[in-house]
Structure formats: structure tokens, C-alpha cells
Design an enzyme around this catalytic site. Sequence first.
Site, PDB file in Angstrom:
ATOM      1  N   ASP A   1       0.825  -1.212   0.000  1.00 14.28           N
ATOM      2  CA  ASP A   1       0.000   0.000   0.000  1.00 14.28           C
ATOM      3  C   ASP A   1       0.860   1.264   0.000  1.00 14.28           C
ATOM      4  OD1 ASP A   1      -2.431   1.293  -0.086  1.00 14.28           O
ATOM      5  OD2 ASP A   1      -2.580   1.464   2.094  1.00 14.28           O
ATOM      6  N   GLY A   2       0.326   2.302  -0.621  1.00 13.68           N
ATOM      7  CA  GLY A   2       0.982   3.611  -0.590  1.00 13.68           C
ATOM      8  C   GLY A   2       1.498   4.101  -1.944  1.00 13.68           C
TER       9      GLY A   2
ATOM     10  N   HIS B   1       2.093   3.466  -9.043  1.00 17.24           N
ATOM     11  CA  HIS B   1       1.885   2.033  -9.287  1.00 17.24           C
ATOM     12  C   HIS B   1       3.054   1.459 -10.085  1.00 17.24           C
ATOM     13  CE1 HIS B   1      -1.994   2.241  -7.486  1.00 17.24           C
ATOM     14  NE2 HIS B   1      -2.535   2.980  -8.426  1.00 17.24           N
TER      15      HIS B   1
ATOM     16  N   GLU C   1     -12.588  -4.475  -3.880  1.00 19.62           N
ATOM     17  CA  GLU C   1     -13.089  -3.104  -3.747  1.00 19.62           C
ATOM     18  C   GLU C   1     -12.354  -2.125  -4.666  1.00 19.62           C
ATOM     19  OE1 GLU C   1     -12.301  -5.119  -1.138  1.00 19.62           O
ATOM     20  OE2 GLU C   1     -14.378  -5.547  -0.601  1.00 19.62           O
TER      21      GLU C   1
ATOM     22  N   LEU D   1       9.910 -21.126  -4.500  1.00 16.45           N
ATOM     23  CA  LEU D   1       9.057 -20.124  -3.844  1.00 16.45           C
ATOM     24  C   LEU D   1       7.670 -20.180  -4.466  1.00 16.45           C
ATOM     25  CD1 LEU D   1       8.651 -17.499  -2.059  1.00 16.45           C
ATOM     26  CD2 LEU D   1       9.334 -16.207  -4.097  1.00 16.45           C
TER      27      LEU D   1
ATOM     28  N   GLU E   1       1.354 -13.095  12.611  1.00 12.45           N
ATOM     29  CA  GLU E   1       1.947 -11.926  13.259  1.00 12.45           C
ATOM     30  C   GLU E   1       1.836 -10.730  12.315  1.00 12.45           C
ATOM     31  OE1 GLU E   1       3.061 -11.816  16.344  1.00 12.45           O
ATOM     32  OE2 GLU E   1       2.583 -13.948  16.600  1.00 12.45           O
TER      33      GLU E   1
HETATM   34  C1  IPE Z   1      -5.463  -2.658   0.032  1.00 15.58           C
HETATM   35  O1  IPE Z   1      -5.156  -1.320  -0.144  1.00 15.58           O
HETATM   36  C2  IPE Z   1      -5.476  -3.373  -1.278  1.00 15.58           C
HETATM   37  C3  IPE Z   1      -4.194  -3.492  -1.958  1.00 15.58           C
HETATM   38  C4  IPE Z   1      -3.030  -3.052  -1.543  1.00 15.58           C
HETATM   39  C5  IPE Z   1      -4.232  -4.187  -3.208  1.00 15.58           C
HETATM   40  P1  IPE Z   1      -6.282  -0.201  -0.265  1.00 15.58           P
HETATM   41  O2  IPE Z   1      -5.588   1.066  -0.510  1.00 15.58           O
HETATM   42  O3  IPE Z   1      -7.307  -0.608  -1.255  1.00 15.58           O
HETATM   43  O4  IPE Z   1      -6.943  -0.241   1.182  1.00 15.58           O
HETATM   44  P2  IPE Z   1      -7.768   0.869   1.964  1.00 15.58           P
HETATM   45  O5  IPE Z   1      -8.800   1.397   1.027  1.00 15.58           O
HETATM   46  O6  IPE Z   1      -6.820   1.929   2.376  1.00 15.58           O
HETATM   47  O7  IPE Z   1      -8.337   0.150   3.148  1.00 15.58           O
HETATM   48  C1  IPE Z   2      -1.803   0.157  -3.363  1.00 13.76           C
HETATM   49  O1  IPE Z   2      -1.518   1.509  -3.400  1.00 13.76           O
HETATM   50  C2  IPE Z   2      -2.022  -0.414  -4.741  1.00 13.76           C
HETATM   51  C3  IPE Z   2      -3.428  -0.773  -5.030  1.00 13.76           C
HETATM   52  C4  IPE Z   2      -4.404  -0.716  -4.186  1.00 13.76           C
HETATM   53  C5  IPE Z   2      -3.712  -1.225  -6.377  1.00 13.76           C
HETATM   54  P1  IPE Z   2      -2.685   2.600  -3.379  1.00 13.76           P
HETATM   55  O2  IPE Z   2      -3.068   2.912  -4.765  1.00 13.76           O
HETATM   56  O3  IPE Z   2      -3.783   2.150  -2.495  1.00 13.76           O
HETATM   57  O4  IPE Z   2      -1.917   3.826  -2.742  1.00 13.76           O
HETATM   58  P2  IPE Z   2      -2.501   4.846  -1.675  1.00 13.76           P
HETATM   59  O5  IPE Z   2      -2.942   4.044  -0.489  1.00 13.76           O
HETATM   60  O6  IPE Z   2      -3.638   5.554  -2.330  1.00 13.76           O
HETATM   61  O7  IPE Z   2      -1.343   5.734  -1.378  1.00 13.76           O
HETATM   62 MG    MG Z   3      -4.121   2.387  -0.508  1.00 12.93          MG
END
Ligand code: IPE
Ligand code: IPE
Ligand code: MG
Length: 251
Positions: A17-18, A34, A64, A128, A204
Site C-alpha cells: 500500500d501507498g 503504481h 473493492e 518459492l 503476526e
Molecule cells: C489494500 O489497499 C489493497 C491493496 C493493496 C491491493 P487499499 O488502498 O485498497 O486499502 P484501503 O482502502 O486503504 O483500506
Molecule cells: C496500493 O496503493 C495499490 C493498489 C491498491 C492497487 P494505493 O493505490 O492504495 O496507494 P494509496 O494508499 O492511495 O497511497
Molecule cells: Mg491504498
Amino acid sequence: MPPTSASVPRHLAVIMDGNGRWAERRRRPRIIGHRAGARAVNVCIDFCLERGVRALTLFAFSSENWGRPQEEVGALMKLFMNALDREVEELNRRGVRIRFIGERERFSAGIRERMDAAENQTRANSRLDLVIAASYGGRQDIALAARALAIDVAAGRLRAEDIDEAAIASKMALADLPPPDLFIRTGGDQRISNFLLWQLAYTELWFTELLWPELDAATLQLAIDDYARRERRFGLTSAQVADAAPENSPA
Ligand code: IPE
Ligand code: IPE
Ligand code: MG
């Protein structure tokens, strides 16, 4: 192959995420984040291969996430397609078995074909297990398991009173892998976001503020070191855990 000690998780599950925030901080479109995130995927796979982690499950796209702006979803699909074209050959050469979990039907025919091909090509590999969760939702996973069991009952293959945890587990994604030992989420949010709800029961959890594109081996090492210091009790007492041999702990 390096030996897997008890301090190295057998199965690592990651919420990557991020990406969006990484790009937004640079005043760039989210898709640039991405793209940068794809590099971090390789960092993570390399780390698992080097350290002897046997299974890696990556949350790439949630059920989602289909609700995001069409432009972002479209760009992600293109990125996904390119990654499949670019990476599978090399992963196969390195002994990685690739699998996908989630609702495959929702992807385009082109992506589905590449997913099938990647799975078939790497089926015999065992260094793996790389599981990509794409169009995956933990609740959906549980709902599908319930449906599969109901179908078995209706067909007379199973008695309702025989449905237990093992029966449900056998119908869930990752049924043939040990449950994740360690879960890592980047991006600073401390939540599961409908990832592996059933399978994470005794995993964990480890969180970092670092954004996914910033991931490096040193951070993964921090997570593993932290994991190695933890006592996994699985509901028992500390004394019981100390008495038991590691192989006696519940899977
Ligand atoms: C979770 O991240 C899904 C993936 C990393 C693929 P999201 O960005 O969708 O989660 P929320 O919306 O912050 O909970
Ligand atoms: C995770 O990064 C990748 C996917 C959910 C596809 P995000 O796109 O959710 O990045 P943030 O959370 O908005 O920074
Ligand atoms: Mg996200």
C-alpha cells in the site's frame, strides 16, 4: 537453497500500500506510483528467495479496488498485463511457482490468458510459491467456500454435520499452503482491508509508515527480525510454548 529456520517465516503475506501517495507527494499522477511499486515487488521476491521464505502472497488488487476511477483501474490493468509479459520468464527460471487468487472472471480475456499461462508454465517449480491476490476479497473467499460446501451437501457428497474448520479451510484460497506466519503492510494504515481474513487468524502483524515504492531489503529485514523476537502462543501459555518443540506448534 538457504535453510529455513524458525525465525524466518515460511509464508509471508503483504499488503502493498501507498503507491498513490508516493506519486501524489511528487505531484505526479497516481499511476506513476503504481509503476514504481512494480519495482518493489521484485525487491520483495528477491528477498524471499535469498532468505528462504517458501511462500509469498501479495495483495495486488482488491475486490473493492474495482470501484476506483476508471482511468486508474485501466492503467493498473495495463501495468498488470505488462508485468506478466515481462516477469514470468525470469521468475520461472528462478524456480518460482506463480498462482493467482481472486475472481479471475472479472479480468479481460488477455489478462486471464496470461494468468493461466504463467500458472501452467511455473507449475512444477518449488523454490518459492508466489501468490498474487488480484480481484481478491477475504469475505468473498469465505462466501465462496460456504457455497462450495453447500453444493457438496446438496449433491450428497457431504453431511452438514461434518462441516468443520478443516472442511471450510479446504475450500478456501491457499488451502494447500501453511497460513501466513507474518503479515506486512506498508503505507502507514493499520488495517486488513479485506485481505486474507480466514488465513490470518494467528499471523503476526507488522506495519510500516514506508510507502510501497520505497520498500527495500533493510525494511523487510526489520520485519523479519521483529517476527523472530515474538512469541507465538496460539492461545496457550508461555510455559506451554517453551515446553513444546517448534514443530508441535499449530500450523
Ligand atoms: C489494500 O489497499 C489493497 C491493496 C493493496 C491491493 P487499499 O488502498 O485498497 O486499502 P484501503 O482502502 O486503504 O483500506
Ligand atoms: C496500493 O496503493 C495499490 C493498489 C491498491 C492497487 P494505493 O493505490 O492504495 O496507494 P494509496 O494508499 O492511495 O497511497
Ligand atoms: Mg491504498
